[in-house]
Design an enzyme around this catalytic site. Sequence first.
Site, PDB file in Angstrom:
ATOM      1  CB  CYS A 125      -0.757  -0.276   0.881  1.00  0.00           C
ATOM      2  SG  CYS A 125      -0.071   0.133   2.776  1.00  0.00           S
ATOM      3  CG  HIS A 132      -6.594  -0.654  -3.151  1.00  0.00           C
ATOM      4  ND1 HIS A 132      -7.399  -0.699  -1.857  1.00  0.00           N
ATOM      5  CD2 HIS A 132      -7.057   0.815  -3.445  1.00  0.00           C
ATOM      6  CE1 HIS A 132      -8.445  -0.135  -2.201  1.00  0.00           C
ATOM      7  NE2 HIS A 132      -8.213   0.193  -3.574  1.00  0.00           N
ATOM      8  CB  CYS A 133      -3.060  -4.051   0.694  1.00  0.00           C
ATOM      9  SG  CYS A 133      -3.440  -2.782   2.309  1.00  0.00           S
ATOM     10  CE  LYS A 199      -4.157  -4.643   8.042  1.00  0.00           C
ATOM     11  NZ  LYS A 199      -2.910  -4.203   7.401  1.00  0.00           N
ATOM     12  NE  ARG A 209      -6.408   2.803   5.969  1.00  0.00           N
ATOM     13  CZ  ARG A 209      -7.499   2.373   5.528  1.00  0.00           C
ATOM     14  NH1 ARG A 209      -8.006   2.754   5.404  1.00  0.00           N
ATOM     15  NH2 ARG A 209      -7.841   0.975   6.064  1.00  0.00           N
ATOM     16  NE  ARG A 221      -5.513  -0.401   2.475  1.00  0.00           N
ATOM     17  CZ  ARG A 221      -4.571   0.324   2.677  1.00  0.00           C
ATOM     18  NH1 ARG A 221      -4.781   1.055   4.287  1.00  0.00           N
ATOM     19  NH2 ARG A 221      -3.600   1.267   1.993  1.00  0.00           N
ATOM     20  CE  LYS A 252      -2.785  -3.366  11.450  1.00  0.00           C
ATOM     21  NZ  LYS A 252      -2.296  -3.226  10.050  1.00  0.00           N
ATOM     22  CB  SER A 278      -2.151   4.317  14.161  1.00  0.00           C
ATOM     23  OG  SER A 278      -3.026   3.986  13.109  1.00  0.00           O
TER      24      SER A 278
END
Length: 331
Positions: A125, A132-133, A199, A209, A221, A252, A278
């Site tokens: 990402c 995007h990942c 996740k 981010r 996502r 996560k 975060s």
Amino acid sequence: MSNKIIYHHLHAEYGHDVLRSWQAEGNISKNQLVYPLFIAETPTAKEEITAMPNQFRWGVDRLEEALVPLVKKGLRSVLLFGVPTGKKDSQASFADAPDTPVIKGLQVLRKRFPDLLLITDICLCAYTNHGHCALLHENGLINNKASIQRLADIATAYAQAGAHVVAPSDMMDSRVGAIKMALLKHDLERTAIMSYSAKFASSFYGPFREAAQSAPSFGDRKAYQLPPSARKLALTAVDRDISEGANFVMVKPAGPYMDIIRDVKNRIHVPLACYQVSGEYAMLHHAARAGAIDLKTAVIECIIGLRRAGADIFITYYTPELLDWLKKYTE
Ligand code: PB1
């Protein structure tokens, strides 16, 4: 008042701090703390991250400045995130370029801190021009096959540069197997895989981010991160990753997903990491700033809770503080 004698006086069992430590659900040592570290492209950078007070993006020439005080306090492990400035494209080419921040950082850290465990986040990402990942098909849908090959290449490059552990956070299907095969193909069987298995598509990633400049340029996502309501799916994802060769798995975010931590812990026989993300970090910080909570006691209470839920490894931006605070956490 009945004259029945109450034989079980609980207060007697936790009236002393040693007794309280006996009641604790497992100890928490500094070895279990992992500090996420952002590596900027400019070698001399020390950039404040507005959305994450007291966190910085560090250039490779200042990693020593960032880590010497923490290593002195007992830091044993970092999780590295590269933050490229402009070099983003459809193939995430800069992710494993020889001069990419993570590879430069690994080379510096392996030399300067030989005892530090180096974990590298593996994702696309921060390096794709769409955020995007994954790599995408022309129609904008995920190209899973191409994505896992790219992730395997990046993991191999980071392992060759000195990562002890590679941590795929992308959530592509079968990326653990692809990374495992690539590591074995390059005789890198001593590199461990910590998979971000469970996740979730969480609202708590916003500050990250901003820090990593990795927000998706369109959509979200939800197509590849687990739905917050998914309890069984989390276990399926964990089973799959362990069967593909993950040495460690992760839940996560952490706090809002403690039931998942317990479900996973009851099911597996490998160490379980949790990532206090975060948004959790920022929430605690701003609540303390507003006088709603005492930061030290609240952070310690959160970590104790995550330990009680079954986590063995704590990825947390509060690592620098916890290295000081952990002495008497069972009070
Ligand atoms: O602290 C955090 O919020 C972590 C965010 C996390 C890093 N692995 C990801 C979450 C996201 O932005 O979707 C980054 C995805 N590779």
